[in-house]
Motif scaffolding. Structure first.
Motif, PDB file in Angstrom:
ATOM      1  N   UNK A   1      51.785  65.630  75.221  1.00  0.00           N
ATOM      2  CA  UNK A   1      51.185  66.825  75.825  1.00  0.00           C
ATOM      3  C   UNK A   1      50.170  66.540  76.928  1.00  0.00           C
ATOM      4  N   UNK A   2      49.936  65.286  77.259  1.00  0.00           N
ATOM      5  CA  UNK A   2      48.898  64.940  78.234  1.00  0.00           C
ATOM      6  C   UNK A   2      49.507  64.616  79.602  1.00  0.00           C
ATOM      7  N   UNK A   3      48.883  65.125  80.663  1.00  0.00           N
ATOM      8  CA  UNK A   3      49.262  64.746  82.032  1.00  0.00           C
ATOM      9  C   UNK A   3      48.636  63.415  82.412  1.00  0.00           C
ATOM     10  N   UNK A   4      47.373  63.245  81.982  1.00  0.00           N
ATOM     11  CA  UNK A   4      46.624  62.024  82.259  1.00  0.00           C
ATOM     12  C   UNK A   4      45.796  61.689  81.030  1.00  0.00           C
ATOM     13  N   UNK A   5      45.480  60.419  80.887  1.00  0.00           N
ATOM     14  CA  UNK A   5      44.565  59.964  79.840  1.00  0.00           C
ATOM     15  C   UNK A   5      43.711  58.875  80.451  1.00  0.00           C
TER      16      UNK A   5
END
Length: 152
Positions: free
Chosen positions: A114-118
């Motif tokens: 669910x993450x675009x960036x981390x």
């Protein structure tokens, strides 16, 4: 997390979040799906049936960032309720936020699920990520927790 407009959800959903601290940094993700798509937040999501809260925290961090964590104590409980213009409830999550630390402090996060960036963010640079006041409150609660001294 499920879509905020899911008509079959009539009860609050149990969510988990992780304040992962290491070397004066906190782990943040940019959300890739509703609710709060495009905003920076703590890694987390919904607890699955048959899963303990600690298992859910570790799984969600791994899914969203690729990092393995040691899950620590509960630091905050947040009721996240979004309402429609007519007053109806769009979504309601009861989120159990835990302090955590990476098993490998040198590991770099990689966005997944669910993450675009981390990314790791210096605690002094949180203002650069326009975090919701509730997220800042949770991070501050984690930093004030006695266990944070060993997680930093």
């Amino acid at each position: 997390m499920p879509e905020a407009t899911d008509p079959d959800r009539r009860l609050p959903q149990i969510g988990v979040g992780a304040v992962v601290l290491s070397a004066g940094r906190v782990l943040l993700i940019e959300r890739g799906k509703a609710p709060a798509e495009g905003t920076w937040s703590l890694p987390g999501g919904l607890q699955e049936l048959g899963e303990t809260v600690a298992q859910a925290v570790a799984r969600e961090v791994a899914e969203e960032t690729g990092l393995e964590v040691e899950v620590g104590p509960l630091v905050e409980v947040v009721d996240w309720i979004e309402r429609h213009a007519d007053g109806g409830v769009g979504c309601h999550f009861t989120i159990l936020d835990h302090l955590a630390r990476p098993r490998d402090p040198a590991a770099l996060p990689v966005a997944g699920s669910d993450a675009r960036q981390a990314r790791w963010v210096d605690l002094g640079a949180l203002a650069d990520h326009a975090l919701h006041p509730v997220i800042l409150r949770v991070i501050n609660a984690a930093l004030a927790h006695p266990a944070a001294a060993t997680a930093r």
